[in-house]
Motif scaffolding. Sequence first.
Motif, PDB file in Angstrom:
ATOM      1  N   ALA A 162       0.843  -1.204   0.000  1.00 12.58           N
ATOM      2  CA  ALA A 162       0.000   0.000   0.000  1.00 12.58           C
ATOM      3  C   ALA A 162       0.872   1.245   0.000  1.00 12.58           C
ATOM      4  CB  ALA A 162      -0.922   0.005   1.216  1.00 12.58           C
ATOM      5  N   VAL A 163       0.265   2.353  -0.374  1.00 16.59           N
ATOM      6  CA  VAL A 163       0.897   3.665  -0.193  1.00 16.59           C
ATOM      7  C   VAL A 163       0.420   4.183   1.153  1.00 16.59           C
ATOM      8  CG1 VAL A 163       1.093   6.007  -1.062  1.00 16.59           C
ATOM      9  CG2 VAL A 163       0.992   4.092  -2.673  1.00 16.59           C
ATOM     10  N   GLU A 164       1.359   4.380   2.077  1.00 20.21           N
ATOM     11  CA  GLU A 164       0.999   4.683   3.453  1.00 20.21           C
ATOM     12  C   GLU A 164       1.554   6.034   3.881  1.00 20.21           C
ATOM     13  OE1 GLU A 164       2.711   1.453   5.565  1.00 20.21           O
ATOM     14  OE2 GLU A 164       1.239  -0.023   4.857  1.00 20.21           O
ATOM     15  N   PRO A 165       0.811   6.767   4.728  1.00 20.07           N
ATOM     16  CA  PRO A 165       1.336   8.037   5.235  1.00 20.07           C
ATOM     17  C   PRO A 165       2.386   7.808   6.318  1.00 20.07           C
ATOM     18  CG  PRO A 165      -0.814   7.600   6.203  1.00 20.07           C
ATOM     19  CD  PRO A 165      -0.567   6.504   5.192  1.00 20.07           C
ATOM     20  N   GLN A 166       3.426   8.616   6.297  1.00 15.89           N
ATOM     21  CA  GLN A 166       4.434   8.610   7.354  1.00 15.89           C
ATOM     22  C   GLN A 166       4.638  10.044   7.812  1.00 15.89           C
ATOM     23  OE1 GLN A 166       8.126   6.618   6.455  1.00 15.89           O
ATOM     24  NE2 GLN A 166       7.137   4.737   5.762  1.00 15.89           N
ATOM     25  N   ARG A 167       4.619  10.253   9.129  1.00 15.27           N
ATOM     26  CA  ARG A 167       4.776  11.588   9.700  1.00 15.27           C
ATOM     27  C   ARG A 167       6.064  11.670  10.503  1.00 15.27           C
ATOM     28  NH1 ARG A 167       0.157  12.276  13.482  1.00 15.27           N
ATOM     29  NH2 ARG A 167       0.957  14.405  13.697  1.00 15.27           N
ATOM     30  N   TYR A 168       6.713  12.824  10.408  1.00 15.45           N
ATOM     31  CA  TYR A 168       7.957  13.078  11.125  1.00 15.45           C
ATOM     32  C   TYR A 168       7.912  14.468  11.734  1.00 15.45           C
ATOM     33  CZ  TYR A 168       9.736   9.033   8.539  1.00 15.45           C
ATOM     34  OH  TYR A 168       9.906   7.783   8.019  1.00 15.45           O
ATOM     35  N   ARG A 169       8.647  14.637  12.846  1.00 15.68           N
ATOM     36  CA  ARG A 169       8.723  15.955  13.476  1.00 15.68           C
ATOM     37  C   ARG A 169      10.163  16.251  13.898  1.00 15.68           C
ATOM     38  NH1 ARG A 169       5.288  13.834  18.262  1.00 15.68           N
ATOM     39  NH2 ARG A 169       6.791  12.525  19.361  1.00 15.68           N
ATOM     40  N   LEU A 170      10.511  17.523  13.845  1.00 11.86           N
ATOM     41  CA  LEU A 170      11.804  17.980  14.326  1.00 11.86           C
ATOM     42  C   LEU A 170      11.744  18.061  15.842  1.00 11.86           C
ATOM     43  CD1 LEU A 170      14.643  19.169  13.789  1.00 11.86           C
ATOM     44  CD2 LEU A 170      13.542  21.418  13.621  1.00 11.86           C
ATOM     45  N   ALA A 171      12.609  17.313  16.520  1.00 15.30           N
ATOM     46  CA  ALA A 171      12.585  17.248  17.985  1.00 15.30           C
ATOM     47  C   ALA A 171      13.646  18.136  18.618  1.00 15.30           C
ATOM     48  CB  ALA A 171      12.759  15.804  18.444  1.00 15.30           C
ATOM     49  N   GLY A 172      14.382  18.895  17.813  1.00 21.37           N
ATOM     50  CA  GLY A 172      15.399  19.779  18.355  1.00 21.37           C
ATOM     51  C   GLY A 172      16.771  19.512  17.762  1.00 21.37           C
ATOM     52  N   THR A 173      17.778  20.139  18.351  1.00 20.56           N
ATOM     53  CA  THR A 173      19.167  19.969  17.914  1.00 20.56           C
ATOM     54  C   THR A 173      19.930  19.208  18.979  1.00 20.56           C
ATOM     55  OG1 THR A 173      19.098  22.047  16.676  1.00 20.56           O
ATOM     56  CG2 THR A 173      21.268  21.156  17.184  1.00 20.56           C
ATOM     57  N   GLU A 174      20.781  18.297  18.539  1.00 15.01           N
ATOM     58  CA  GLU A 174      21.503  17.438  19.477  1.00 15.01           C
ATOM     59  C   GLU A 174      22.909  17.185  18.948  1.00 15.01           C
ATOM     60  OE1 GLU A 174      19.149  14.280  21.325  1.00 15.01           O
ATOM     61  OE2 GLU A 174      20.702  12.895  20.624  1.00 15.01           O
ATOM     62  N   SER A 175      23.882  17.196  19.840  1.00 13.75           N
ATOM     63  CA  SER A 175      25.260  16.875  19.470  1.00 13.75           C
ATOM     64  C   SER A 175      25.433  15.359  19.482  1.00 13.75           C
ATOM     65  CB  SER A 175      26.234  17.530  20.451  1.00 13.75           C
ATOM     66  OG  SER A 175      27.569  17.218  20.111  1.00 13.75           O
ATOM     67  N   VAL A 176      25.846  14.801  18.348  1.00 20.04           N
ATOM     68  CA  VAL A 176      26.024  13.350  18.251  1.00 20.04           C
ATOM     69  C   VAL A 176      27.455  13.020  17.835  1.00 20.04           C
ATOM     70  CG1 VAL A 176      23.614  12.849  17.753  1.00 20.04           C
ATOM     71  CG2 VAL A 176      25.161  13.338  15.875  1.00 20.04           C
ATOM     72  N   GLN A 177      27.965  11.936  18.381  1.00 22.60           N
ATOM     73  CA  GLN A 177      29.305  11.467  18.049  1.00 22.60           C
ATOM     74  C   GLN A 177      29.199  10.309  17.064  1.00 22.60           C
ATOM     75  OE1 GLN A 177      32.411  12.707  19.284  1.00 22.60           O
ATOM     76  NE2 GLN A 177      33.171  11.443  17.601  1.00 22.60           N
ATOM     77  N   VAL A 178      29.825  10.460  15.907  1.00 22.83           N
ATOM     78  CA  VAL A 178      29.880   9.404  14.899  1.00 22.83           C
ATOM     79  C   VAL A 178      31.332   9.263  14.471  1.00 22.83           C
ATOM     80  CG1 VAL A 178      27.515   9.797  14.110  1.00 22.83           C
ATOM     81  CG2 VAL A 178      29.392  11.040  13.023  1.00 22.83           C
ATOM     82  N   PRO A 179      31.686   8.213  13.736  1.00 25.21           N
ATOM     83  CA  PRO A 179      33.088   8.072  13.314  1.00 25.21           C
ATOM     84  C   PRO A 179      33.623   9.278  12.551  1.00 25.21           C
ATOM     85  CG  PRO A 179      31.930   6.012  12.983  1.00 25.21           C
ATOM     86  CD  PRO A 179      30.897   7.017  13.405  1.00 25.21           C
ATOM     87  N   ASP A 180      32.727  10.029  11.888  1.00 26.84           N
ATOM     88  CA  ASP A 180      33.160  11.205  11.145  1.00 26.84           C
ATOM     89  C   ASP A 180      33.425  12.407  12.047  1.00 26.84           C
ATOM     90  OD1 ASP A 180      33.678  12.410   8.550  1.00 26.84           O
ATOM     91  OD2 ASP A 180      31.865  13.604   8.870  1.00 26.84           O
ATOM     92  N   GLY A 181      33.097  12.308  13.350  1.00 25.03           N
ATOM     93  CA  GLY A 181      33.336  13.410  14.282  1.00 25.03           C
ATOM     94  C   GLY A 181      32.100  13.730  15.095  1.00 25.03           C
ATOM     95  N   ARG A 182      32.182  14.788  15.912  1.00 23.80           N
ATOM     96  CA  ARG A 182      31.027  15.243  16.687  1.00 23.80           C
ATOM     97  C   ARG A 182      30.275  16.292  15.874  1.00 23.80           C
ATOM     98  NH1 ARG A 182      28.693  14.654  21.348  1.00 23.80           N
ATOM     99  NH2 ARG A 182      30.285  13.183  22.014  1.00 23.80           N
ATOM    100  N   ILE A 183      28.981  16.108  15.748  1.00 26.65           N
ATOM    101  CA  ILE A 183      28.170  16.934  14.853  1.00 26.65           C
ATOM    102  C   ILE A 183      26.952  17.469  15.601  1.00 26.65           C
ATOM    103  CG2 ILE A 183      26.771  16.917  12.739  1.00 26.65           C
ATOM    104  CD1 ILE A 183      28.625  14.595  11.782  1.00 26.65           C
ATOM    105  N   ASP A 184      26.687  18.773  15.455  1.00 24.10           N
ATOM    106  CA  ASP A 184      25.457  19.373  15.961  1.00 24.10           C
ATOM    107  C   ASP A 184      24.377  19.134  14.917  1.00 24.10           C
ATOM    108  OD1 ASP A 184      26.621  20.310  18.318  1.00 24.10           O
ATOM    109  OD2 ASP A 184      27.293  22.156  17.361  1.00 24.10           O
ATOM    110  N   ALA A 185      23.519  18.176  15.180  1.00 22.29           N
ATOM    111  CA  ALA A 185      22.578  17.691  14.170  1.00 22.29           C
ATOM    112  C   ALA A 185      21.134  17.979  14.561  1.00 22.29           C
ATOM    113  CB  ALA A 185      22.766  16.186  13.972  1.00 22.29           C
ATOM    114  N   ALA A 186      20.278  18.046  13.545  1.00 20.00           N
ATOM    115  CA  ALA A 186      18.839  18.136  13.761  1.00 20.00           C
ATOM    116  C   ALA A 186      18.314  16.735  14.053  1.00 20.00           C
ATOM    117  CB  ALA A 186      18.153  18.721  12.529  1.00 20.00           C
ATOM    118  N   ARG A 187      17.617  16.602  15.167  1.00 18.30           N
ATOM    119  CA  ARG A 187      17.060  15.302  15.551  1.00 18.30           C
ATOM    120  C   ARG A 187      15.609  15.216  15.082  1.00 18.30           C
ATOM    121  NH1 ARG A 187      17.405  11.684  20.735  1.00 18.30           N
ATOM    122  NH2 ARG A 187      15.375  10.654  20.701  1.00 18.30           N
TER     123      ARG A 187
END
Length: 236
Positions: A162-187
């Motif tokens: 089926a074609v289904e609706p999916q909803r998303y919301r911006l929950a804020g900004t968060e600093s995350v650590q990944v192998p590429d470095g620490r990033i201030d990302a939109a969550r």
Amino acid sequence: MTRRLTLALAALLAPMLALAAPPGPYRADYEVLRNGSVLGRAEVELARDGDAWTLTSHTRGTEGLAALAGADIRERSTLRWRDGRPETTGYRYEQKTAFNTRKRSLEVDAAKGQIVSRDRKDSRTLTWTPGVLDRQLVALALAQDLAAGKREVEYQVAERRAVEPQRYRLAGTESVQVPDGRIDAARVERIREGDSGRTTTIWLDPARDYLPVRTVQREKDGETIEMRLVGVEPAG
């Protein structure tokens, strides 16, 4: 007078600001983890050839049982841009292991208003709608909408049945650590109805056209699948 001029300019610019330009082509590498342990690697590429765009991913098992089973997953989306947003024009999925192969596809015919979904021997016709996405294009659509300043969005996503609706919301900004470095990302969090216990969270980097830098899918039983950015480079 100044305030009136500012408001008038804002009204004129609003339609332009609502349409984010398509991102530049890129290649990104991710590590894939299951319950915190590295499972494999994924390569994602957004490519352009004139007006033709593709988003491809290739995930390989490199550790543990995934490596032993020779797990290999390839996805390919073809797309076009409609009002600054991606729209799927086709989708292919292939999963191979030492034990079996599974294939899925979406064949889009906008002129007929239909999408043919195939999964092994199962085939069914879905209703096409403008702006429809396949599951791989959701992150690309989120990047465009975040760049345009939107905080909550809904997409029509073509799944197997089926074609289904999916909803998303911006929950804020968060600093995350990944192998590429620490990033201030939109969550960004997916909004699900009811209490399924399943959660999807995506972190996107505003400094790189809202490229996904971390994704976590958590199941009701606590199992998690995670992708974390290792590196990215422009693609010609």
